[in-house]
Each structure stands twice: as C-alpha cells, then as structure tokens.
Scaffold this motif. Sequence first.
Motif, PDB file in Angstrom:
ATOM      1  N   ARG A   1       0.834  -1.208   0.000  1.00  0.00           N
ATOM      2  CA  ARG A   1       0.000   0.000   0.000  1.00  0.00           C
ATOM      3  C   ARG A   1       0.867   1.255   0.000  1.00  0.00           C
ATOM      4  NH1 ARG A   1      -3.053  -3.062   3.685  1.00  0.00           N
ATOM      5  NH2 ARG A   1      -2.071  -1.967   5.436  1.00  0.00           N
ATOM      6  N   ALA A   2       1.945   1.229   0.803  1.00  0.00           N
ATOM      7  CA  ALA A   2       2.824   2.398   0.872  1.00  0.00           C
ATOM      8  C   ALA A   2       3.493   2.662  -0.474  1.00  0.00           C
ATOM      9  CB  ALA A   2       3.867   2.195   1.964  1.00  0.00           C
ATOM     10  N   LEU A   3       3.929   1.605  -1.146  1.00  0.00           N
ATOM     11  CA  LEU A   3       4.583   1.780  -2.433  1.00  0.00           C
ATOM     12  C   LEU A   3       3.600   2.240  -3.502  1.00  0.00           C
ATOM     13  CD1 LEU A   3       6.912  -1.333  -2.323  1.00  0.00           C
ATOM     14  CD2 LEU A   3       7.621   1.064  -2.235  1.00  0.00           C
ATOM     15  N   LEU A   4       2.356   1.754  -3.436  1.00  0.00           N
ATOM     16  CA  LEU A   4       1.340   2.224  -4.376  1.00  0.00           C
ATOM     17  C   LEU A   4       1.091   3.712  -4.189  1.00  0.00           C
ATOM     18  CD1 LEU A   4      -0.823   1.585  -6.550  1.00  0.00           C
ATOM     19  CD2 LEU A   4      -2.425   1.157  -4.662  1.00  0.00           C
ATOM     20  N   HIS A   5       0.955   4.141  -2.944  1.00  0.00           N
ATOM     21  CA  HIS A   5       0.697   5.558  -2.694  1.00  0.00           C
ATOM     22  C   HIS A   5       1.941   6.401  -2.958  1.00  0.00           C
ATOM     23  CE1 HIS A   5      -3.428   5.830  -0.993  1.00  0.00           C
ATOM     24  NE2 HIS A   5      -3.257   4.522  -0.921  1.00  0.00           N
ATOM     25  N   GLY A   6       3.135   5.821  -2.784  1.00  0.00           N
ATOM     26  CA  GLY A   6       4.341   6.545  -3.165  1.00  0.00           C
ATOM     27  C   GLY A   6       4.372   6.826  -4.649  1.00  0.00           C
ATOM     28  N   SER A   7       3.964   5.822  -5.442  1.00  0.00           N
ATOM     29  CA  SER A   7       3.890   6.016  -6.890  1.00  0.00           C
ATOM     30  C   SER A   7       2.819   7.042  -7.241  1.00  0.00           C
ATOM     31  CB  SER A   7       3.594   4.678  -7.572  1.00  0.00           C
ATOM     32  OG  SER A   7       3.484   4.828  -8.963  1.00  0.00           O
ATOM     33  N   LEU A   8       1.686   6.976  -6.582  1.00  0.00           N
ATOM     34  CA  LEU A   8       0.589   7.911  -6.850  1.00  0.00           C
ATOM     35  C   LEU A   8       0.998   9.350  -6.554  1.00  0.00           C
ATOM     36  CD1 LEU A   8      -2.443   8.667  -7.294  1.00  0.00           C
ATOM     37  CD2 LEU A   8      -2.786   8.117  -4.871  1.00  0.00           C
ATOM     38  N   TRP A   9       1.506   9.600  -5.357  1.00  0.00           N
ATOM     39  CA  TRP A   9       1.800  10.968  -4.946  1.00  0.00           C
ATOM     40  C   TRP A   9       3.143  11.455  -5.437  1.00  0.00           C
ATOM     41  CZ3 TRP A   9      -1.949  13.954  -3.641  1.00  0.00           C
ATOM     42  CH2 TRP A   9      -3.083  13.425  -3.020  1.00  0.00           C
ATOM     43  N   GLY A  10       3.958  10.565  -5.979  1.00  0.00           N
ATOM     44  CA  GLY A  10       5.211  11.009  -6.565  1.00  0.00           C
ATOM     45  C   GLY A  10       5.003  12.005  -7.679  1.00  0.00           C
ATOM     46  N   ASN A  11       3.813  12.021  -8.257  1.00  0.00           N
ATOM     47  CA  ASN A  11       3.514  12.960  -9.350  1.00  0.00           C
ATOM     48  C   ASN A  11       3.605  14.412  -8.912  1.00  0.00           C
ATOM     49  OD1 ASN A  11       0.882  14.242 -11.186  1.00  0.00           O
ATOM     50  ND2 ASN A  11       2.634  13.325 -12.186  1.00  0.00           N
ATOM     51  N   ARG A  12       3.575  14.672  -7.599  1.00  0.00           N
ATOM     52  CA  ARG A  12       3.711  16.049  -7.136  1.00  0.00           C
ATOM     53  C   ARG A  12       5.111  16.604  -7.391  1.00  0.00           C
ATOM     54  NH1 ARG A  12       1.372  15.983  -1.162  1.00  0.00           N
ATOM     55  NH2 ARG A  12       2.461  13.990  -1.152  1.00  0.00           N
ATOM     56  N   ALA A  13       6.039  15.731  -7.796  1.00  0.00           N
ATOM     57  CA  ALA A  13       7.386  16.199  -8.111  1.00  0.00           C
ATOM     58  C   ALA A  13       7.501  16.737  -9.536  1.00  0.00           C
ATOM     59  CB  ALA A  13       8.386  15.052  -7.919  1.00  0.00           C
TER      60      ALA A  13
END
Length: 382
Positions: A148-160
Amino acid sequence: MPDAPVILADEPGSFPHGVLSARHPALIRAVRDAFPYGPDRRHALEALLTSATEGVIEPLGTEDDVRWAQWGAREYLGRSWFEVPFLWSESYFYRHLLQAVGYFGPGPWQGIDPFRPFKLAELDSVETDEELAALDRLAGEPADARARALLHGSLWGNRADLGFRLSAPDASTAASGLVADDSDVLWSLLPCDTVCLVADNAGRELIPDLLLLDHLLTRRRVRRALLHVKAYPYYISDATTADVVDAVRRLTAAQGEAAAAGERLWTALAEGRLEVRAHPFSCAPLPYADMPDDLRAQFAEADLTILKGDLNYRRLVGDRLHPPTTPFADTTAYFPGPVAALRTLKSDVIVGLTAATEESLVAAEGRRWRTSGTHALIQVGP
C-alpha cells in the motif's frame, strides 16, 4: 464522452491559458539558461517565445511535418496557439522546443535532452535522499502495508512534476486527499502474469514507480513488467529510457533497501523480466482511443495496465470537459484490457466522481481542486 467539449486555452484566467501564457515562456527561459547554446539556438528559442505568446502555429520545417499533419497540423497551422485543443497545442509546443534546441539535428546538440539538468537536480536532491532512506523503515512492515505504501508513493510522486512547479512551487507540501480510490479493485487483479506501467515523469516520480514494479516482481505478484516511457524528451519532466537508467543508477548508489532494490531492478532489466518500451505514439498529441494497432497489441499483452500521471490521464479519458460524474469505465471501455489510473490532479479533466464528492470539492475550493495538485485518484476500469 465524445460530445463533451474539447478543452481549449482561449479563456484568460483558465488553467490552460495560464500554461500557454506563463508556464511555457518560463520553460523556454529556463532551458535557454541551462545550456551554453550558441547564437543560432538562442535565436530559435527567442523566436519560439514570441510565437508561443503572440504568434500563430507554424510548420516545423522538417520531415516530421508529415507525421504532425496526420496528427492535426493541417487543421491548426496558422491559428493561434490558444484557439486549438489544449492537448495538441501543448504537445506541438514541446516538439517546437526540441526543434529550437537542435535535438533532432544534425549538429552538435543532436540528442541532448534540454530538460536533463532539471531531472538530475531532482535525483540529487535532499528530498530524494529522504525518500530513499524511508525505504529502510518500510522494510519492517508487513507485506500488505509495504504494498500500500509503495502504491501511494507512486501515486503521490507525481507532485514532483517539474512543469507543475513552474507555476505552483509550493504544491508539493500542500494538503492532499483522494477523490476516488479503487485500490482494492486494483489489488484484486493481482497476482497476474504481466503488468504494464506507462510512466509519466522522471526524477523523484520515476523512482517510486520503479520501486512499485520491483515489489511486484520480487513478491511474485507479477512474472513480467513492461515499462512504457517516452520515445524522446516530451513535456519537461517526462521519462525516457535514459531517465530510467539514471533512476536505477541513483538507487544502486544509495544505501540499504534502496540499493538492494536498484540491484534487483538492474538484474530484472538485464534478464528481460522488466522491459522498457518507447512507442512513437507516446509523444502524440492524441488520446489513447486513437492509438495505432501495434500499440494496442502491446497493451493487450498485459493483464493490467497502469497509467501514471496527469497527461496520461488526459489521454486516457480524453482531454475534454466531461461531467465529473461520468463513469470512468465509460471513458476507458475502448482500452484493450483492464486499466488503472494513478493520478495527482493538475488539470481540468476529471471523471468517475460521486455527486457528493464533486459537490463537497466545489463547495470547499471552487475549481481549484482540479488543478492544485493537492488531490489524487486511483481508478480502475472498465
């Protein structure tokens, strides 16, 4: 849906108008200052700056004019950048930018990515160090929690996203929230044989994408992973094959869990369990509904395709002003297999919301919630 209005950039104060009138000029200046281009390249950049803000759409003057004619240039040449579909004008702007810096040659600047300094600065940032160090803390968590953490890391990484920072430099620290969450449906499609991830941005976003694929491969949730990137530099942050190599090297040069993941990814690439692909349509100004047959066949190989980021979302559902409650499955029914979208909201396009969610967002933020980068979604269809 096909009767939803196509998004244009002709309304002052709108998000698309701001991209063309403010973000693109800022990008031209940033690229100009990032390289010691000679007088010819600098003159070409200044000419593009004038054209993009005050002029009309002009031919490239290269053999690529044939391809762009097929992609709509016959209809749009001679018109204002602000009066044609926003997706098309953005894409054509970036193609003109590559032309201005000599990317396609011939000449000494051929093949030099004009966005590379910005991408490498992200990889070398303190923020990236902190995110990689967090992997060591994550290692002790149960497998489901790590997933779950890695999925959300991929999702919110777009803020970069580098382009987004040009017009919203503080967005990466803003409050955030999911407006749609089909993550349970996504996990229900795993394990499977082949997963395809269509990458969006390089740098700090690409690393969590790669970590998610590493997790799926290592935990035997998938046998094979396909990573689609851009065929050449496209929007300012968009990932190319070179950016994939840079990101994996960044991981292997780190410590602890990050380095271990980097070594596994390097091996997976060498063995073909992780395969990088770069189709020419990746840089087309068209929705995925218009994808060519050979790309459709590639997507059909996968049991699940995950599209990352805002631009891929716009191309997936169509860059149109859909009613926000339009079912996601209706706009993606053409796709050759199950498809998921991981997206931080940075443009006006949105589908798949409940009426209650839309009403609460509008009441709290007006239209800003669509473009601020403080909301995200996980959607699965059809």
